[in-house]
Enzyme design. Structure first.
Site, PDB file in Angstrom:
ATOM      1  N   THR A  18       0.830  -1.206   0.000  1.00 63.91           N
ATOM      2  CA  THR A  18       0.000   0.000   0.000  1.00 63.91           C
ATOM      3  C   THR A  18       0.861   1.251   0.000  1.00 63.91           C
ATOM      4  OG1 THR A  18      -1.624  -1.223   1.320  1.00 63.91           O
ATOM      5  CG2 THR A  18      -1.937   1.131   1.158  1.00 63.91           C
ATOM      6  N   ARG A  22       7.569  -2.787   2.970  1.00 66.45           N
ATOM      7  CA  ARG A  22       7.673  -2.945   4.420  1.00 66.45           C
ATOM      8  C   ARG A  22       7.982  -4.397   4.741  1.00 66.45           C
ATOM      9  NH1 ARG A  22       2.726   0.964   6.415  1.00 66.45           N
ATOM     10  NH2 ARG A  22       3.564   2.772   5.336  1.00 66.45           N
ATOM     11  N   SER A 113       5.898   3.482   8.895  1.00 63.41           N
ATOM     12  CA  SER A 113       4.738   4.222   9.380  1.00 63.41           C
ATOM     13  C   SER A 113       4.324   3.835  10.786  1.00 63.41           C
ATOM     14  CB  SER A 113       3.594   4.051   8.396  1.00 63.41           C
ATOM     15  OG  SER A 113       2.542   4.914   8.747  1.00 63.41           O
ATOM     16  N   HIS A 114       3.108   3.322  10.917  1.00 62.28           N
ATOM     17  CA  HIS A 114       2.547   3.020  12.230  1.00 62.28           C
ATOM     18  C   HIS A 114       2.992   1.656  12.754  1.00 62.28           C
ATOM     19  CE1 HIS A 114       0.187   1.357   9.044  1.00 62.28           C
ATOM     20  NE2 HIS A 114      -0.259   0.443   9.863  1.00 62.28           N
ATOM     21  N   ASP A 277       1.451   9.273  14.342  1.00 59.45           N
ATOM     22  CA  ASP A 277       2.052   7.939  14.238  1.00 59.45           C
ATOM     23  C   ASP A 277       3.557   8.007  14.014  1.00 59.45           C
ATOM     24  OD1 ASP A 277       1.988   8.931  11.657  1.00 59.45           O
ATOM     25  OD2 ASP A 277       1.790   6.944  10.766  1.00 59.45           O
ATOM     26  N   ASP A 279       5.635   8.061  11.469  1.00 59.45           N
ATOM     27  CA  ASP A 279       6.235   9.011  10.528  1.00 59.45           C
ATOM     28  C   ASP A 279       5.442  10.306  10.401  1.00 59.45           C
ATOM     29  OD1 ASP A 279       4.163   7.626   9.285  1.00 59.45           O
ATOM     30  OD2 ASP A 279       5.037   7.850   7.296  1.00 59.45           O
ATOM     31  N   ASP A 281       2.259  11.046   9.635  1.00 57.12           N
ATOM     32  CA  ASP A 281       1.224  11.359   8.643  1.00 57.12           C
ATOM     33  C   ASP A 281      -0.184  11.006   9.125  1.00 57.12           C
ATOM     34  OD1 ASP A 281       1.582   8.642   8.420  1.00 57.12           O
ATOM     35  OD2 ASP A 281       2.053   8.643   6.271  1.00 57.12           O
ATOM     36  N   ARG A 282      -0.294  10.197  10.171  1.00 62.00           N
ATOM     37  CA  ARG A 282      -1.628   9.865  10.681  1.00 62.00           C
ATOM     38  C   ARG A 282      -1.995  10.759  11.859  1.00 62.00           C
ATOM     39  NH1 ARG A 282      -2.848   3.471  10.475  1.00 62.00           N
ATOM     40  NH2 ARG A 282      -2.043   3.100   8.378  1.00 62.00           N
ATOM     41  N   THR A 344      -7.841   2.337  -1.347  1.00 57.39           N
ATOM     42  CA  THR A 344      -7.006   2.625  -0.179  1.00 57.39           C
ATOM     43  C   THR A 344      -5.573   2.914  -0.599  1.00 57.39           C
ATOM     44  OG1 THR A 344      -8.353   1.283   1.282  1.00 57.39           O
ATOM     45  CG2 THR A 344      -6.064   1.583   1.926  1.00 57.39           C
ATOM     46  N   GLU A 363      -8.820   9.304   4.857  1.00 58.03           N
ATOM     47  CA  GLU A 363      -8.994   7.860   4.902  1.00 58.03           C
ATOM     48  C   GLU A 363      -9.385   7.436   6.313  1.00 58.03           C
ATOM     49  OE1 GLU A 363      -6.193   5.513   2.187  1.00 58.03           O
ATOM     50  OE2 GLU A 363      -4.924   6.969   3.179  1.00 58.03           O
ATOM     51  N   LYS A 376      -0.682  12.431   3.516  1.00 61.74           N
ATOM     52  CA  LYS A 376      -1.523  12.796   4.637  1.00 61.74           C
ATOM     53  C   LYS A 376      -0.638  13.438   5.704  1.00 61.74           C
ATOM     54  CE  LYS A 376      -1.655   7.982   6.288  1.00 61.74           C
ATOM     55  NZ  LYS A 376      -0.991   7.232   5.215  1.00 61.74           N
ATOM     56  N   ARG A 496      -9.298  -6.837   7.097  1.00 61.12           N
ATOM     57  CA  ARG A 496      -9.985  -5.661   7.632  1.00 61.12           C
ATOM     58  C   ARG A 496     -11.460  -5.746   7.241  1.00 61.12           C
ATOM     59  NH1 ARG A 496      -5.657  -3.035   9.451  1.00 61.12           N
ATOM     60  NH2 ARG A 496      -3.987  -2.268   8.108  1.00 61.12           N
TER      61      ARG A 496
HETATM   62  C1  G16 Z   1      -0.775   3.448   4.446  1.00 63.46           C
HETATM   63  C2  G16 Z   1      -1.214   4.303   3.310  1.00 63.46           C
HETATM   64  C3  G16 Z   1      -2.630   4.751   3.550  1.00 63.46           C
HETATM   65  C4  G16 Z   1      -3.525   3.544   3.791  1.00 63.46           C
HETATM   66  C5  G16 Z   1      -2.976   2.740   4.925  1.00 63.46           C
HETATM   67  C6  G16 Z   1      -3.768   1.474   5.228  1.00 63.46           C
HETATM   68  O1  G16 Z   1      -0.742   4.239   5.599  1.00 63.46           O
HETATM   69  O2  G16 Z   1      -0.382   5.428   3.185  1.00 63.46           O
HETATM   70  O3  G16 Z   1      -3.032   5.512   2.466  1.00 63.46           O
HETATM   71  O4  G16 Z   1      -4.819   3.936   4.086  1.00 63.46           O
HETATM   72  O5  G16 Z   1      -1.646   2.380   4.633  1.00 63.46           O
HETATM   73  O6  G16 Z   1      -3.336   0.440   4.467  1.00 63.46           O
HETATM   74  P1  G16 Z   1      -3.757  -1.069   4.667  1.00 63.46           P
HETATM   75  O7  G16 Z   1      -5.218  -1.052   5.037  1.00 63.46           O
HETATM   76  O8  G16 Z   1      -3.474  -1.662   3.342  1.00 63.46           O
HETATM   77  O9  G16 Z   1      -2.931  -1.635   5.785  1.00 63.46           O
HETATM   78  P2  G16 Z   1       0.589   4.436   6.415  1.00 63.46           P
HETATM   79  O10 G16 Z   1       0.256   5.429   7.483  1.00 63.46           O
HETATM   80  O11 G16 Z   1       0.901   3.051   6.935  1.00 63.46           O
HETATM   81  O12 G16 Z   1       1.608   4.909   5.423  1.00 63.46           O
END
Ligand code: G16
Length: 543
Positions: A18, A22, A113-114, A277, A279, A281-282, A344, A363, A376, A496
């Site tokens: 996404t 990772r 990210s998170h 979070d 990085d 962005d959340r 997504t 989102e 974001k 999910r």
């Molecule tokens: C990433 C993407 C987001 C997405 C999220 C959820 O977030 O940047 O646009 O909504 O993953 O992805 P999934 O449902 O596939 O786990 P982040 O904050 O991890 O970069």
């Protein structure tokens, strides 16, 4: 300094998800793993000779070492300039801003990210394009293709570059420019929001708790919220970025930021609570006695954004990812602006923002942002909320109540089943996909299925087609359930399940969300057989 050309072989599984690649940190630290992927990025974007790039990350374990490797590889491939955040730190939105403001050829962001950080946790790397946004699928496809044919990579033999102080240095022929990670970003925020009004609100005694979760936003939040805007010292907690995020899970949701939620729902709650979070962005938004879901936050921000100077001219349009609730759709309808539904992943908003079709995007996964960058932006969302609170003088709870009274309420919850065996998750998903066409007309408890399909997206700007983006089942009356497999995990599969119910009856706007969604949850179970497929009695995480 000599350039070394190292022979290598393709490594399985370097397919961006996404948001970038990772993997477990130890996988990334394995022989040639990082180097292969970096070379594939360079090759996938047509080389970096003569180009300038931004580089930074969220400070997680291996961030510093990976940054040094990338610098030496960029130098070996002839890059002209790398703009690096001091200490190799940059929040994702700050990196996006630097890419845009400095007109670079893109950037490399080190983050998962998170996801948790540390030697036994997760690491990630993604390439953002010159518009500052995550690479779209066309680009990530080329990068993935390059990972499958790679035979060698180039790296300069050199000592580490000192990234501890701002200034310029050389690595071979390449300039390494170390910049303050906060300054440019803070200046951008000041152009968008009424800092004087927010500062005056703090001066009147408004109280805030911002949980930086020991991740990258700490220094940004301290500088902007406390130093510049005058929030009481100590309002920003867990402000020092740590390689393992203090052993926490830097995901701002009611599970992983529970102490903040408990505070905000308790007796001694401050006026406003927020978290960001890994990085930056959340975001998570709370008021005294209220948790605001990301989908509701997007809707409220869309309705009230005109109160901030940067959006005083109104919004060109809004966009949300498909599983995000339709709360913002009704705001868009009332404002008479377009509302786009995308798959997504923030990358899908890039074209809409570039083309001036959307100003605000959001989102359900705690991401909100605007056309000020192409990512974001957690702190941006906090500042827009603060600007709205300062302009209206109303508490968060009253604002949300007014909003629901005007637009109705979308009860919303996401159930996550984490680390499910991939075969089991795929079996559930494939079985559900196979029965979609037979669902319309069937009833599950009080809910009758009206529509059932697999979401695909045709980008209205460049015409690109993205298939297989989630299974959605709509019920008569506007409730719905969506099923997706996460694209950001590093072990097994995460299923999910997104539950939504639309309510416009004034007498039913203040139900407990779990109660309000009980029928939808039961229908989801009856339709998909989640318990039987996963062997789980309940979701691991509910947000
Ligand atoms: C990433 C993407 C987001 C997405 C999220 C959820 O977030 O940047 O646009 O909504 O993953 O992805 P999934 O449902 O596939 O786990 P982040 O904050 O991890 O970069």
């Amino acid at each position: 300094m000599q350039t070394q050309t190292i022979a290598t072989q393709p490594i399985e599984g370097q397919k961006p998800g996404t948001s970038g690649l990772r993997k477990k940190t130890r996988v990334f630290m394995g022989p040639h793993y990082l180097e292969n992927y970096v070379q594939a990025i360079f090759d996938g974007i047509g080389g970096v000779a003569g180009k300038s790039l931004v580089l930074g990350g969220d400070g997680r374990y291996f961030n510093d070492r990976a940054a040094q490797v990338i610098l030496r590889m960029a130098a070996a491939s002839g890059a002209a300039r790398l703009i690096v955040g001091q200490g190799a730190l940059l929040s994702t939105p700050a990196a996006s801003h630097l890419i845009r403001s400095r007109g670079t050829d893109g950037g490399l962001i080190l983050s998962a990210s998170h996801n948790p950080g540390g030697p036994e946790a997760d690491f990630g790397l993604k390439y953002n394009t010159p518009n500052g946004g995550p690479a779209p699928e066309g680009v990530t496809d080329r990068i993935f293709a390059a990972t499958r044919t790679i035979t060698e990579y180039r790296i300069l033999e050199a000592q580490d570059v000192d990234l501890s102080t701002p200034g310029e240095a050389r690595l071979g022929e390449m300039v390494v420019e170390v910049v303050d990670p906060v300054a440019d970003y803070a200046a951008l925020m000041e152009t968008l929001f009424d800092f004087d009004a927010i500062a005056a609100m703090f001066a009147r005694g408004f109280t805030l708790r911002f949980d930086a979760m020991h991740a990258v936003t700490g220094p940004y939040a301290k500088a902007i919220l406390e130093t510049r805007l005058g929030a009481a010292p100590g309002s920003v907690i867990n402000a020092v970025p740590l390689p393992d995020f203090g052993q926490g899970h830097p995901d701002p949701n009611p599970i992983w930021a529970k102490p903040l939620v408990d505070l905000m729902l308790g007796e001694s709650a401050p006026d406003f609570g927020a978290a960001s979070d890994g990085d930056g962005d959340r975001n998570m938004i709370l008021g005294r006695g209220i948790y605001v879901t990301p989908s509701d936050s997007l809707a409220l921000l869309a309705a009230q954004a005109h109160l901030a100077p940067g959006y005083a001219g109104g919004l060109k349009g809004v966009a949300r990812s498909m599983p995000t609730s339709g709360a913002v759709d009704r705001v868009a309808a009332a404002l008479g602006i377009d509302c786009y539904e995308t798959p997504t992943g923030w990358k899908f908003f890039g074209n809409l923002l570039d083309a001036g079709r959307a100003t605000l995007c959001g989102e359900e996964s705690a991401g909100t942002g605007s056309d000020h960058v192409r990512e974001k932006d957690g702190l941006w969302a906090v500042l827009l909320w603060l600007n709205i609170l300062a302009a209206t003088g109303k508490p968060v709870k009253a604002l949300m109540e007014d909003h629901c009274a005007q637009y109705g309420r979308n009860y919303y919850r996401r159930h996550d089943y984490e680390d499910v065996e991939a075969d089991r998750a795929n079996a559930l998903y494939d079985a559900l996909r196979a029965k979609l066409s037979a669902l319309p007309g069937q009833s599950f408890g009080p809910l009758m299925v009206k529509t059932a399909d697999e979401f695909s997206y045709d980008d209205p700007v460049d015409g690109s087609h993205s298939a297989a983006q989630g299974l959605r089942i709509g019920f008569a009356g506007g409730s719905r359930v969506v099923f997706r497999l996460s694209g950001t995990g590093t072990v097994g599969a995460t299923i999910r399940v997104y539950l939504e119910r639309v309510e416009t009856d004034p007498a039913r706007l203040t139900l407990d969300p779990a109660t309000a969604l009980a029928d939808v949850a039961a229908a989801a179970e009856a339709i998909a057989g989640i318990k039987a497929h996963t062997g789980r009695e309940a979701p691991d995480v509910i947000t």
